[in-house]
Write an enzyme that holds these catalytic residues in place. Structure first.
Site, mmCIF file in Angstrom:
data_model
loop_
_atom_site.group_PDB
_atom_site.id
_atom_site.type_symbol
_atom_site.label_atom_id
_atom_site.label_comp_id
_atom_site.label_asym_id
_atom_site.label_seq_id
_atom_site.Cartn_x
_atom_site.Cartn_y
_atom_site.Cartn_z
ATOM 1 N N ARG A 94 -8.990 9.488 7.102
ATOM 2 C CA ARG A 94 -8.888 8.158 7.723
ATOM 3 C C ARG A 94 -9.104 8.266 9.227
ATOM 4 O O ARG A 94 -9.760 7.407 9.832
ATOM 5 C CB ARG A 94 -7.521 7.541 7.434
ATOM 6 C CG ARG A 94 -7.300 6.218 8.173
ATOM 7 C CD ARG A 94 -5.966 5.577 7.857
ATOM 8 N NE ARG A 94 -5.771 4.370 8.657
ATOM 9 C CZ ARG A 94 -4.756 3.527 8.520
ATOM 10 N NH1 ARG A 94 -3.829 3.757 7.612
ATOM 11 N NH2 ARG A 94 -4.656 2.466 9.278
ATOM 12 N N ASN A 148 -7.073 1.109 -1.426
ATOM 13 C CA ASN A 148 -8.101 0.615 -0.510
ATOM 14 C C ASN A 148 -9.342 1.506 -0.532
ATOM 15 O O ASN A 148 -9.266 2.653 -0.984
ATOM 16 C CB ASN A 148 -7.535 0.565 0.914
ATOM 17 C CG ASN A 148 -6.819 -0.748 1.188
ATOM 18 O OD1 ASN A 148 -7.232 -1.801 0.718
ATOM 19 N ND2 ASN A 148 -5.739 -0.675 1.943
ATOM 20 N N CYS A 170 -4.320 -7.014 -3.614
ATOM 21 C CA CYS A 170 -4.070 -6.575 -2.240
ATOM 22 C C CYS A 170 -2.810 -7.253 -1.718
ATOM 23 O O CYS A 170 -2.548 -8.420 -2.016
ATOM 24 C CB CYS A 170 -5.267 -6.940 -1.362
ATOM 25 S SG CYS A 170 -5.048 -6.546 0.395
ATOM 26 N N ASP A 171 -2.030 -6.502 -0.914
ATOM 27 C CA ASP A 171 -0.790 -7.065 -0.393
ATOM 28 C C ASP A 171 -0.955 -7.802 0.926
ATOM 29 O O ASP A 171 -0.016 -8.417 1.417
ATOM 30 C CB ASP A 171 0.265 -5.970 -0.246
ATOM 31 C CG ASP A 171 -0.095 -4.942 0.817
ATOM 32 O OD1 ASP A 171 -1.251 -4.938 1.276
ATOM 33 O OD2 ASP A 171 0.775 -4.132 1.187
ATOM 34 N N HIS A 201 -9.678 -8.827 2.287
ATOM 35 C CA HIS A 201 -9.588 -8.680 3.752
ATOM 36 C C HIS A 201 -10.606 -9.576 4.462
ATOM 37 O O HIS A 201 -11.063 -9.256 5.553
ATOM 38 C CB HIS A 201 -9.806 -7.211 4.185
ATOM 39 C CG HIS A 201 -8.654 -6.329 3.842
ATOM 40 N ND1 HIS A 201 -8.605 -4.985 4.182
ATOM 41 C CD2 HIS A 201 -7.491 -6.573 3.201
ATOM 42 C CE1 HIS A 201 -7.468 -4.457 3.761
ATOM 43 N NE2 HIS A 201 -6.776 -5.401 3.162
ATOM 44 N N TYR A 264 -7.549 -9.877 8.970
ATOM 45 C CA TYR A 264 -8.608 -8.873 9.056
ATOM 46 C C TYR A 264 -9.929 -9.457 9.534
ATOM 47 O O TYR A 264 -10.838 -8.705 9.893
ATOM 48 C CB TYR A 264 -8.797 -8.183 7.702
ATOM 49 C CG TYR A 264 -7.841 -7.028 7.493
ATOM 50 C CD1 TYR A 264 -8.255 -5.710 7.641
ATOM 51 C CD2 TYR A 264 -6.509 -7.261 7.160
ATOM 52 C CE1 TYR A 264 -7.378 -4.654 7.455
ATOM 53 C CE2 TYR A 264 -5.626 -6.217 6.974
ATOM 54 C CZ TYR A 264 -6.072 -4.903 7.123
ATOM 55 O OH TYR A 264 -5.194 -3.870 6.944
ATOM 56 N N ARG A 284 -5.114 4.192 14.713
ATOM 57 C CA ARG A 284 -4.060 3.789 13.777
ATOM 58 C C ARG A 284 -3.667 4.951 12.854
ATOM 59 O O ARG A 284 -2.490 5.115 12.521
ATOM 60 C CB ARG A 284 -4.522 2.581 12.961
ATOM 61 C CG ARG A 284 -3.526 2.082 11.925
ATOM 62 C CD ARG A 284 -2.257 1.554 12.555
ATOM 63 N NE ARG A 284 -1.317 1.095 11.540
ATOM 64 C CZ ARG A 284 -0.048 0.816 11.763
ATOM 65 N NH1 ARG A 284 0.440 0.928 12.986
ATOM 66 N NH2 ARG A 284 0.744 0.420 10.793
#
Length: 441
Positions: A94, A148, A170-171, A201, A264, A284
């Site tokens: 990531r 994701n 998706c939350d 998103h 998003y 992040r």
């Protein structure tokens, strides 16, 4: 409610797993469990989480049979539900997804832009593998996927495993709806009835009412126009990066003040501002590794060392209770109304019928029944057509091993300024992902 269910958490070594376990335990009256399994391909990482969760289960629900395994047959035999939250490449990859695009002054983010495409190219194989295990060892089970990047994963499952019993969810909208409910003065997001459409998103709320039919949109829109989705309530305190995200909503909300946007969208509508303020050395991913990941694993090791979960630092992840809602809807045919990522098939009448869209569905024992959205405005339609093409091209690139299609996908992303920059980013991503992506020609 006599039946008890067997559940496997795919991604047993995730930092989110302890919170999921606490949430499942808090909801045993609604969703009784007889067996809980963890599955992960990283045995060492999973073992740390599993030792702690095993102690929690022994003290709080000793009747639940528990095991953690890296063996697919053991994991996926005799199960009713797979709850999947895998992260192929973990946070180290990531970090590269975020930092490589930023080298070229392009948005670096885990689910949006080139970083999201990169993550998607890693995730597809992992999700397809889990589906195949499920169909081999427990063909009647359902997979509840919240891995994701959900948009690319959903398109991949539609294209590559069209008959699979998988629901993609998706939350992110749920978290925003909790804030909307607080703004409206309601106790719970379940006190609202919403209409929403978009891609994962990448969407908009068009209607929010209470159960008495009162329109809540004017009050929420007025608040959002002034403060975004930030709230003064300590319950909704966000870390600095999320606070900036919630605040930025008030800028692009004005593009269509009749709707309320997903946070998003800032990555597509304010990408220059996001890049300008990005810390290219500490993204992040670094925040998460230094924060949640370190905290979770430290607490797991502490619980294992002392041999008890009393005074446990893990809290019930109420935010994740939507997973139980989804499982219950299937298990008990409860006709729960939920936002899911499903094939359009005309629900949005003026949009690609094969697109994987995020819209309200009624969920029962046979899966989701999408609600009709109708025609959407040109502004949203144009943005969505561009983004859904990115997702389709990325999946085609994975399936065909096509360098050209992945270059096209990155070039088409609204976050990327040119084909030349897209190629530079792609070549760097290929080198970084050589252990994870299929070979591209």
């Amino acid at each position: 409610m006599d039946k008890k269910f067997s559940v496997v958490v795919a991604g047993g070594g995730s930092t989110f797993t302890p919170g999921i376990v606490m949430m499942l335990l808090a909801n045993l009256d609604r969703f009784p469990i007889r067996k809980l399994k963890f599955y992960d391909n990283d045995a060492k990482r999973q073992e740390i989480v599993a030792k702690a969760c095993g102690i929690i289960l022994r003290e709080k629900a000793p009747d639940i049979e528990f095991e953690a395994t890296t063996d697919p047959q053991t994991a996926f035999s005799d199960i009713d539900f797979i709850m999947a939250h895998i992260r192929v490449g973990k946070y180290a990859m990531r970090e590269l997804d975020e930092k490589i695009p930023l080298k070229y002054d392009v948005l670096g983010q885990e689910t949006c832009g080139p970083g999201g495409i990169s993550y998607g190219m890693r995730s597809i194989g992992g999700i397809i593998e889990i589906i195949d295990y499920m169909e081999k060892y427990s063909p009647n089970a359902w997979m509840l996927n919240y891995s994701n990047p959900a948009a690319i994963v959903a398109e991949a499952t539609r294209k590559l495993r069209p008959k699979a019993k998988i629901l993609n969810i998706c939350d992110m909208p749920i978290g925003i709806e909790r804030r909307m409910a607080a703004i409206a003065g309601l106790k719970s997001r379940k006190d609202m009835e919403i209409r929403y459409y978009g891609l994962n998103h990448f969407g908009w709320w068009t209607s929010i009412m209470d159960h008495q039919g009162n329109d809540l949109m004017p009050k929420i829109r007025e608040y959002v126009g002034q403060k975004g989705y930030n709230l003064d309530d300590p319950e909704f305190k966000a870390d600095p990066s999320w606070s900036v995200t919630y605040d930025m909503v008030k800028e692009f909300y004005q593009l269509d003040p009749n709707t309320l946007p997903n946070t998003y969208l800032k990555y597509y509508l304010c990408q220059d501002e996001v890049v300008e303020h990005a810390n290219r050395e500490y993204t992040r991913a670094n925040e998460v590794m230094a924060g949640r990941e370190k905290t979770v694993f430290t607490e797991c090791r502490r619980i294992a060392e002392v041999g008890t979960a009393k005074n446990c630092g893990f809290e019930v992840d109420e935010h994740a209770s939507y997973i139980v809602d989804l499982a219950r809807a299937i298990a008990y045919n409860s006709k729960e109304r939920m936002l899911l990522i499903v094939e359009n098939k005309g629900a949005i009448s003026n949009f690609d019928p094969t697109a994987m869209v995020e819209i309200p569905c009624i969920v029962g024992c046979n899966g989701p029944e999408p609600l009709t959205v109708g025609a959407i405005p040109q502004f949203q339609k144009g943005l969505m057509e561009q983004q859904v093409s990115v997702e389709k091209l990325a999946v085609e690139a994975w399936a065909e091993g096509s360098y050209l299609k992945l270059w096209q996908a990155i070039t088409m992303s609204k976050t990327v300024p040119s084909a030349r920059v897209a190629k530079q980013i792609l070549d760097d991503l290929i080198e970084a992902n050589k252990d994870y992506w299929p070979e591209l020609k």
